[in-house]
Enzyme design. Structure first.
Site, PDB file in Angstrom:
ATOM      1  N   PHE B 116     -33.542  33.188 -48.446  1.00 45.00           N
ATOM      2  CA  PHE B 116     -34.573  32.227 -48.085  1.00 45.00           C
ATOM      3  C   PHE B 116     -34.556  31.099 -49.106  1.00 45.00           C
ATOM      4  CE2 PHE B 116     -38.361  31.991 -45.316  1.00 45.00           C
ATOM      5  CZ  PHE B 116     -37.946  32.830 -44.298  1.00 45.00           C
ATOM      6  N   GLN B 236     -47.782  21.232 -47.935  1.00 43.01           N
ATOM      7  CA  GLN B 236     -46.375  21.448 -47.636  1.00 43.01           C
ATOM      8  C   GLN B 236     -46.000  21.090 -46.204  1.00 43.01           C
ATOM      9  OE1 GLN B 236     -44.539  25.653 -47.399  1.00 43.01           O
ATOM     10  NE2 GLN B 236     -43.568  24.681 -49.149  1.00 43.01           N
ATOM     11  N   HIS B 238     -43.115  21.820 -43.655  1.00 41.42           N
ATOM     12  CA  HIS B 238     -41.972  22.702 -43.423  1.00 41.42           C
ATOM     13  C   HIS B 238     -40.858  21.850 -42.829  1.00 41.42           C
ATOM     14  CE1 HIS B 238     -39.454  25.935 -41.989  1.00 41.42           C
ATOM     15  NE2 HIS B 238     -40.252  26.832 -42.527  1.00 41.42           N
ATOM     16  N   LEU B 248     -43.013  26.003 -35.499  1.00 42.61           N
ATOM     17  CA  LEU B 248     -42.196  26.453 -36.619  1.00 42.61           C
ATOM     18  C   LEU B 248     -40.870  27.065 -36.190  1.00 42.61           C
ATOM     19  CD1 LEU B 248     -42.201  27.033 -39.707  1.00 42.61           C
ATOM     20  CD2 LEU B 248     -43.166  29.253 -39.140  1.00 42.61           C
ATOM     21  N   GLU B 251     -37.298  29.447 -41.724  1.00 44.64           N
ATOM     22  CA  GLU B 251     -36.290  29.214 -42.746  1.00 44.64           C
ATOM     23  C   GLU B 251     -35.246  30.339 -42.741  1.00 44.64           C
ATOM     24  OE1 GLU B 251     -38.272  27.664 -46.098  1.00 44.64           O
ATOM     25  OE2 GLU B 251     -36.990  28.760 -47.471  1.00 44.64           O
ATOM     26  N   ARG B 282     -38.565  23.904 -49.747  1.00 43.19           N
ATOM     27  CA  ARG B 282     -38.996  23.141 -48.575  1.00 43.19           C
ATOM     28  C   ARG B 282     -39.283  21.677 -48.851  1.00 43.19           C
ATOM     29  NH1 ARG B 282     -42.757  27.833 -45.863  1.00 43.19           N
ATOM     30  NH2 ARG B 282     -40.979  29.077 -45.222  1.00 43.19           N
ATOM     31  N   HIS B 349     -47.498  22.229 -42.636  1.00 47.91           N
ATOM     32  CA  HIS B 349     -47.352  23.674 -42.517  1.00 47.91           C
ATOM     33  C   HIS B 349     -48.310  24.475 -43.385  1.00 47.91           C
ATOM     34  CE1 HIS B 349     -45.338  27.414 -41.712  1.00 47.91           C
ATOM     35  NE2 HIS B 349     -44.968  27.580 -42.969  1.00 47.91           N
ATOM     36  N   ARG B 391     -44.855  25.685 -52.249  1.00 45.59           N
ATOM     37  CA  ARG B 391     -44.701  27.124 -52.047  1.00 45.59           C
ATOM     38  C   ARG B 391     -43.296  27.469 -51.579  1.00 45.59           C
ATOM     39  NH1 ARG B 391     -44.706  30.310 -47.691  1.00 45.59           N
ATOM     40  NH2 ARG B 391     -45.554  28.810 -46.217  1.00 45.59           N
TER      41      ARG B 391
END
Lengths: 251, 583
Positions: B116, B236, B238, B248, B251, B282, B349, B391
């Protein structure tokens, strides 16, 4: 493609369609019985039925009531009957249910009490869910790490654990319509999820619940549930697997 | 109607359900109230996984996870929170497995793990398999599993109760007021301890992965009491939302080998993050995508998207491990990821900021450690601060199990020794006044129209790239929208299931969150993590290595007061000194 657009600001550069949305309305505070209302809407073919309902609520009739949350088929809030078939409004695109100039009909899911417009009382549905002991049971002390499970055995739960509890299946089942004490397809799918979990120890208790007269033998294999599932779970097949497990008392 | 519980949890997503479960284990009476139905919270939409250094696929250590979290957060992460997190999340993942969560498995039968963004081995040397997953519906399985465990534990649920007020007097939380959608009644909940876990506020942006219900209700109610919201400028985006829709795309898809390509087919992340390329954190990937689009290398009719390429992956990987997103691409774009490129664009996100708490979930009233007695927060609603300025993927699910659990434990511990603090005489008075104002307002303004203007202007002026003039304009826009919102009327006179009334309330909550976000972002004159300013392009540790605390000025309408809080630059056993953030 926005998830809605107000009248003076339609989406640019996209061919629009003119459709009518015919909604079964019922407000117990003023209506004796349900009535149809029809709204003309200009929309894009790739819009979701949910977008159309939001449009009506936000810009035409704010009293229109329905549940919705995630908008992409994972929360299960907006189950309703669209053109006579149970679907999630957020996973149904207009181009799949209506042509330019056509009409879509929207009604609440059947077999549960209508509280207002498209919104039904979900308590009986969740009562059935809670009745099958929908939780993992293993009384032996857990290891420091994970309980090992082969990929093949993990795959036994892949279909049943995909369920989002939207109620499309249970409320499409003719047995459930006439006999509300039948636990229904969704609850059986949930039982399947635990019955076929190699780590769970309460298989026999759950098989006994499935063997009661509210359980799996009520199923008449009408396949409505499988057709209604927005996540393509082969529900009828899973119910058959539970029936076999009850017959032989083993999973 | 009046209710009384030792511990009351607001929200039934991952953090709320974990908190309720642990509060129940603490031998106190517990209730959980949610404006939805349980199992319908947005935790269910999380796809890719939960990061924990189990080392099931490749060698891994909690220190590496702690480091990645801090570096990912651009050193604004509180290191004590990161240390607790990186250690505890390992045990928490095993605990979920013991609760029956159907994780995907390795051939040896262990919990499977994949790569990730931003997760590395040996402090940044190469990508590592740290994300524990259940296909690409990990959040769905966490939500279901935790609800199942609450059914087993007999937690009391109040479904479709919309919280309208938080009762805090003399620095002590006493309970909440809520509108019961089904009956139209106003209920009061008297509690010794309240845990807020009602999620984020992504709906203030036009393109968002967030549910329609994520409107920052409890953050706003907290802020309205003159209490601070921390680090609201760190929002954030995404990198991979389905083009135009914002839905979404995990990832995990890049973790499995998916590649981002611009119009000419170039793998452009090689230029921006040569070491880990498409698996950069991200904020970096989102900015890289927007830069490609701005420089004319976007795809699609409006040239405002980038392609996600999976066509080189084995069909089984796509259909088995990524079934959820395959279905989404097929349903909404009519594309088949097995042979088609999938157009994506960044989508709002996750809020790194929120209600400030200490590491036990106790809410903070300022930047000096003063707390609000009896009030706890966890999950996206809260700011511990684990995520700092950005994050890492998978750390949201980790956050809610680790800190949801801590909030539940410490709230129960507090409730066991505390007496009930008295409720004010008429706790529902404020709610009744707001309802009557909405029902009697002129109605010349429409809440949907104002909401839409808010979402579009926030996207344009306080989005991925920001600058002073745009944000100053946004401050004025929000003022104007607030003035207009005062004229929103509710036309539906129904008492039961009055969604129009609830949406009008939510608009007010969103305006507050947008106000705090914009004021915090305008105030921070540097670029750090997800907060990227075109007029202050460098990170400035000398002046800005500190948390923002935004307070509503209760004496002057529309004014936001800014305070600060120190960053914890040391953990309990480890400390990572701020360094330039390169991947």
């Amino acid at each position: 493609m926005p998830d809605y657009y107000p009248p003076e600001n339609p989406a640019p550069n996209v061919a629009m369609v003119n459709i009518k949305v015919k909604i079964l309305r019922f407000n117990p505070e003023k209506d004796k019985k349900a009535r149809w209302e029809t709204y003309p809407v200009e929309a894009q073919p790739a819009d979701r039925v949910l977008d159309v309902l939001n449009y009506v609520k936000w810009y035409v009739d704010p009293a229109l009531t329905f549940r919705r949350s995630c908008g992409h088929g994972i929360c299960g809030s907006d189950a309703m009957m669209i053109n006579g078939r149970n679907r999630l409004a957020c996973k149904t695109l207009l181009r799949d249910v209506v042509k330019d100039g056509g009409t879509i009909t929207v009604e609440p899911i059947r077999g549960l009490k209508v509280e207002k417009d498209l919104l039904t009382d979900m308590e009986p549905f969740f009562d059935a869910y809670r009745a099958i002991m929908p939780y993992f049971i293993n009384e032996s002390p857990p290891p420091a790490g994970e309980r090992l499970q082969s990929p093949e055995l993990a795959e036994r739960m892949a279909q049943s654990s995909n369920c989002i509890l939207c109620a499309c299946c249970t409320t499409s089942c003719p047995i459930f319509w006439v006999n509300g004490s039948y636990l229904g397809p969704a609850a059986i799918v949930q039982a399947h999820r635990f019955i076929f979990d190699s780590r769970d120890q309460a298989t026999h208790q759950r098989l006994n619940i499935m063997n009661q007269n509210t359980g799996v033998w009520r199923c008449r294999t009408a396949y409505n549930c499988t057709e209604a599932c927005p996540r393509d779970i082969p529900i009828t097949q899973l119910i058959e697997e539970v029936k076999r497990a009850v017959m032989y008392q083993q999973a | 109607m009046h209710h009384r519980y030792d511990v009351l949890v607001v929200g039934a997503g991952g953090a709320g359900l974990m908190a309720a479960l642990y509060a129940a284990k603490g031998d106190v009476s517990v209730a959980c109230i949610t404006k939805l139905y349980p199992t319908r919270s947005h935790t269910g939409a999380a796809q890719g996984g939960v990061g924990a250094a189990l080392g099931n696929v490749a060698e891994d250590h909690w220190e590496w996870h702690m480091f990645d979290t801090i570096k990912g957060g651009d050193y604004l992460t509180d290191q004590d929170a990161a240390e607790i997190f990186a250690k505890d999340v390992i045990e928490a993942v095993y605990e979920l497995e013991h609760m029956g969560l159907p994780f995907s498995r390795t051939e040896e039968g262990k919990i499977a793990q994949r790569k990730f963004g931003g997760h590395t081995r040996e402090f940044g040397k190469a990508a590592v398999e740290r994300s524990c997953y259940a296909k690409d519906r990990t959040g769905h399985m966490i939500l279901q599993t935790l609800y199942q465990q609450n059914v087993k534990a007999g937690t009391n649920f109040y479904n479709e109760f919309h919280v309208t007020d938080l009762i805090i007097e003399e620095g002590r939380c006493r309970g909440v007021v809520a509108y019961h959608l089904a009956s139209g009644e106003i209920h009061t909940f008297h509690a010794k301890a309240v845990i807020l876990a009602a999620g984020g506020y992504g709906r203030i942006f036009k393109i968002t992965s967030n549910a329609l219900t994520l409107t920052g209700d409890l953050m706003s109610l907290y802020y309205r009491k003159g209490l601070p919201l921390e680090d609201m400028e760190f929002y954030q985006f995404h990198p991979t939302g389905l083009a135009k829709l914002g839905i979404l795309v995990t990832e995990g898809i890049r973790g499995e080998g998916g590649i981002l390509r611009n119009e000419s087919g170039e793998r452009f992340m090689e230029r921006y993050a040569p070491t880990i390329k498409d698996l950069a954190p991200r904020d970096i990937v989102s900015r890289s995508i927007i830069t490609e689009i701005r420089e004319g290398r976007g795809v699609g009719r409006d040239k405002d998207a980038i392609n996600l390429d999976l066509t080189h992956l084995p069909r089984e990987t796509i259909e088995q491990k990524l079934a959820e997103i395959t279905d989404l691409a097929r349903t909404y774009l009519g594309l088949d990821p097995i042979k088609d490129l999938v157009p994506i664009q960044p989508t709002a996100h996750y809020a790194m900021g929120g209600i400030p708490t200490d590491i036990n979930g106790l809410c903070l009233a300022d930047g000096n450690g003063t707390s609000v007695e009896g009030l706890y927060a966890a999950g996206e609603q809260a700011c511990v601060s684990l995520h700092g300025a950005n994050r890492l993927g998978t750390n949201s699910l980790g956050d809610l199990i680790v800190f949801g659990r801590r909030a539940g434990i410490f709230a129960a511990q507090y409730a066991r020794q505390a007496e009930y603090a008295e409720m004010p005489e008429n706790p529902e008075r404020e709610t009744e006044e707001v309802f009557s104002r909405l029902r009697n307002a002129s109605g010349k303004e429409n809440s949907a129209m104002i909401r839409k203007e808010l979402q579009e202007s926030m996207m344009n002026n306080v989005g991925i790239f920001r600058n002073g003039p745009d944000m100053e304009r946004q401050v004025e826009i929000i003022k104007e929208l607030k003035a207009r919102a005062a004229h929103v009327g509710v036309s539906d006179p129904s008492t039961r299931y009055n969604g129009e009334l609830m949406e009008a309330l939510e608009l007010g909550f969103m305006l507050d969150c947008a106000e705090a976000t914009t004021a915090s972002a305008l105030n921070r004159k540097e670029s750090r993590g997800a907060h990227d300013r075109e007029d202050y392009t460098e990170r400035d540790d000398v002046n800005w290595l500190k948390h923002t605390m935004a307070y509503k000025d209760l004496n002057t309408p529309d004014n936001v007061l800014i305070g600060y809080k120190d960053v914890a630059l040391k953990g309990y056993t480890r400390a990572f000194e701020p360094k330039p953030r390169v991947y």
